[in-house]
Design an enzyme around this catalytic site. Structure first.
Site, PDB file in Angstrom:
ATOM      1  CB  SER A 152      -0.888  -0.001   1.251  1.00  0.00           C
ATOM      2  OG  SER A 152      -1.483   1.268   1.413  1.00  0.00           O
ATOM      3  CE1 TYR A 165      -3.777  -1.795   5.223  1.00  0.00           C
ATOM      4  CE2 TYR A 165      -2.988   0.314   4.400  1.00  0.00           C
ATOM      5  CZ  TYR A 165      -3.638  -0.888   4.187  1.00  0.00           C
ATOM      6  OH  TYR A 165      -4.144  -1.169   2.954  1.00  0.00           O
ATOM      7  CE  LYS A 169      -1.859  -3.904   2.853  1.00  0.00           C
ATOM      8  NZ  LYS A 169      -2.177  -5.302   2.441  1.00  0.00           N
TER       9      LYS A 169
HETATM   10  P1  NAI Z   1     -12.095  -5.144   2.075  1.00  0.00           P
HETATM   11  O1  NAI Z   1     -12.294  -4.851   3.518  1.00  0.00           O
HETATM   12  O2  NAI Z   1     -13.213  -4.902   1.137  1.00  0.00           O
HETATM   13  O3  NAI Z   1     -11.614  -6.648   1.863  1.00  0.00           O
HETATM   14  C1  NAI Z   1     -10.706  -7.269   2.718  1.00  0.00           C
HETATM   15  C2  NAI Z   1     -11.149  -8.686   2.892  1.00  0.00           C
HETATM   16  O4  NAI Z   1     -10.188  -9.366   3.705  1.00  0.00           O
HETATM   17  C3  NAI Z   1     -12.486  -8.784   3.631  1.00  0.00           C
HETATM   18  O5  NAI Z   1     -13.399  -9.561   2.876  1.00  0.00           O
HETATM   19  C4  NAI Z   1     -12.130  -9.416   4.953  1.00  0.00           C
HETATM   20  O6  NAI Z   1     -13.151 -10.263   5.496  1.00  0.00           O
HETATM   21  C5  NAI Z   1     -10.891 -10.210   4.598  1.00  0.00           C
HETATM   22  N1  NAI Z   1     -10.087 -10.512   5.781  1.00  0.00           N
HETATM   23  C6  NAI Z   1      -9.882  -9.720   6.856  1.00  0.00           C
HETATM   24  N2  NAI Z   1      -9.137 -10.355   7.766  1.00  0.00           N
HETATM   25  C7  NAI Z   1      -8.868 -11.589   7.251  1.00  0.00           C
HETATM   26  C8  NAI Z   1      -8.145 -12.706   7.738  1.00  0.00           C
HETATM   27  N3  NAI Z   1      -7.562 -12.690   8.922  1.00  0.00           N
HETATM   28  N4  NAI Z   1      -8.061 -13.806   6.940  1.00  0.00           N
HETATM   29  C9  NAI Z   1      -8.649 -13.833   5.724  1.00  0.00           C
HETATM   30  N5  NAI Z   1      -9.362 -12.796   5.223  1.00  0.00           N
HETATM   31  C10 NAI Z   1      -9.471 -11.698   5.993  1.00  0.00           C
HETATM   32  O7  NAI Z   1     -10.814  -4.288   1.645  1.00  0.00           O
HETATM   33  P2  NAI Z   1     -10.099  -4.105   0.210  1.00  0.00           P
HETATM   34  O8  NAI Z   1     -10.019  -2.667  -0.034  1.00  0.00           O
HETATM   35  O9  NAI Z   1     -10.704  -5.006  -0.787  1.00  0.00           O
HETATM   36  O10 NAI Z   1      -8.616  -4.582   0.574  1.00  0.00           O
HETATM   37  C11 NAI Z   1      -7.981  -5.712  -0.017  1.00  0.00           C
HETATM   38  C12 NAI Z   1      -6.491  -5.585   0.203  1.00  0.00           C
HETATM   39  O11 NAI Z   1      -5.994  -4.457  -0.500  1.00  0.00           O
HETATM   40  C13 NAI Z   1      -6.085  -5.378   1.643  1.00  0.00           C
HETATM   41  O12 NAI Z   1      -4.883  -6.063   1.892  1.00  0.00           O
HETATM   42  C14 NAI Z   1      -5.866  -3.895   1.727  1.00  0.00           C
HETATM   43  O13 NAI Z   1      -4.998  -3.555   2.793  1.00  0.00           O
HETATM   44  C15 NAI Z   1      -5.250  -3.646   0.372  1.00  0.00           C
HETATM   45  N6  NAI Z   1      -5.298  -2.274  -0.053  1.00  0.00           N
HETATM   46  C16 NAI Z   1      -6.477  -1.687  -0.390  1.00  0.00           C
HETATM   47  C17 NAI Z   1      -6.509  -0.388  -0.817  1.00  0.00           C
HETATM   48  C18 NAI Z   1      -7.757   0.251  -1.277  1.00  0.00           C
HETATM   49  O14 NAI Z   1      -7.660   1.408  -1.765  1.00  0.00           O
HETATM   50  N7  NAI Z   1      -8.926  -0.385  -1.175  1.00  0.00           N
HETATM   51  C19 NAI Z   1      -5.282   0.430  -0.842  1.00  0.00           C
HETATM   52  C20 NAI Z   1      -4.077  -0.292  -0.537  1.00  0.00           C
HETATM   53  C21 NAI Z   1      -4.114  -1.591  -0.146  1.00  0.00           C
END
Ligand code: NAI
Length: 303
Positions: A152, A165, A169
């Site tokens: 990130s 975070y 990351k």
């Molecule tokens: P989101 O919250 O929609 O999806 C994250 C998913 O990970 C959720 O479905 C959640 O239940 C699951 N999760 C949480 N803890 C878990 C665990 N212990 N084991 C398995 N699954 C688990 O968030 P998003 O935005 O889709 O994020 C996806 C990835 O992208 C994350 O790693 C986030 O940090 C990264 N990211 C997202 C950005 C964005 O702009 N949305 C920016 C930079 C990084």
């Protein structure tokens, strides 16, 4: 060129929502058999429900693809082994691991508890380590693997209130930088995606005029490429947002070389500080020693 994943088996962690769901749908649409891992739960990682993973499995099957659900948390070492076993038991192999699972516990460092720091590191960094560690012997045995981790900008350039975070990351980047050397012999490539997308995780955080364009499905093509046989690079970071894609890379300045046979004082360093930081001389930082070997050679201290 058509990028397909027929006969390939993939795990996408945190695939029940947001970016992970889009990655899983795209891989499956291109022929991959996909383990949809997600314990459900809130953005801060609390709670859980099978529905999140089940819904995505249903979506994939409805579109004619193959998928199974797994509800384990990546933050637990044994559970991560079960996630990998879900793939190998269902389909006998594992070709692709997309480490996507994530949570947030944002707070200014001053107010952040160590529990909240650890919880975030446990999911993002240790979760990636556990899943990768479990997948590694399978991929080594096959002499094939594609691992994508999710980094990130909050780590690369920093962000107020995200020290936990950002640290986690950036940790996953160190992991892939090292694993690219260890995986090379086995055709295991390790790369990172640095996404930005409108998901529940970024609700209220994005510039409103950008939100309609920051579709999570626009990140997935980059992930799919990095997860494909066509991808030949390892240790790269690809930024993806709103249909824009770019490479992120560390650079090192030419800097200053003092003669190491002579003492260096803090004043000498201070006098040259601007030159040391002069980004106009920067080149990609590709070797452990940076410029130093070349510079020591130039002043005759090594051959
Ligand atoms: P989101 O919250 O929609 O999806 C994250 C998913 O990970 C959720 O479905 C959640 O239940 C699951 N999760 C949480 N803890 C878990 C665990 N212990 N084991 C398995 N699954 C688990 O968030 P998003 O935005 O889709 O994020 C996806 C990835 O992208 C994350 O790693 C986030 O940090 C990264 N990211 C997202 C950005 C964005 O702009 N949305 C920016 C930079 C990084």
């Amino acid at each position: 060129m058509s990028i397909r994943f027929d006969d390939r088996v993939a795990i996408v962690t945190g695939a029940g929502a947001g970016l992970g769901r889009c990655h899983a749908l795209l891989l499956a649409a291109r022929g991959a058999r996909v383990v949809v891992n997600d314990p459900g739960g809130a953005v801060d990682g609390r709670g859980g429900a099978h529905a999140a993973a089940d819904r995505v499995v249903e979506e994939i099957r409805a579109a004619g693809g193959q998928a199974v659900a797994n509800y384990d948390s990546v933050a637990d070492e044994q559970a991560a082994q079960r996630i990998v076993a879900t793939a190998t038991e269902a389909w006998g192999r594992l070709d692709i691991l997309v480490n996507n699972a994530g949570i947030l516990r944002d707070k200014a460092f001053n107010n952040l508890t160590m529990e909240d720091f650890r919880a975030v590191v446990d999911v993002h960094l240790m979760g990636t380590v556990y899943c990768t560690k479990a997948a590694w012997p399978v991929m080594r045995g096959q002499k094939y693997g594609r691992i994508v981790v999710t980094t990130s900008g909050s780590g690369t350039v920093g962000n107020f209130g995200q020290s936990n975070y950002g640290a986690a990351k950036t940790g996953v980047v160190g992991l892939i930088n090292c694993l690219r050397f260890e995986g090379a012999k086995y055709n295991i490539l390790t790369n990172a995606i640095s996404p930005s997308a409108a998901t529940r995780m970024t609700e209220g955080l994005l510039p409103p005029d950008m939100i309609p364009w920051m579709k999570p499905e626009l990140v997935s093509p980059a992930v799919a490429y990095l997860a494909s046989e066509d991808c030949k690079v390892s240790g790269q970071i690809i930024a993806a947002t709103a249909g824009g894609y770019a490479r992120v890379q560390y650079f090192v300045t030419e800097g200053v070389q003092f003669d190491p046979a002579e003492p260096v004082t803090p004043e000498m360093f201070a006098d040259r500080f601007d030159q040391i930081g002069d980004l106009s001389t920067a080149q990609p930082y590709t070797g452990l020693m940076g410029n130093v070997e070349r510079q020591l050679r130039a002043i005759g201290r090594i051959r």
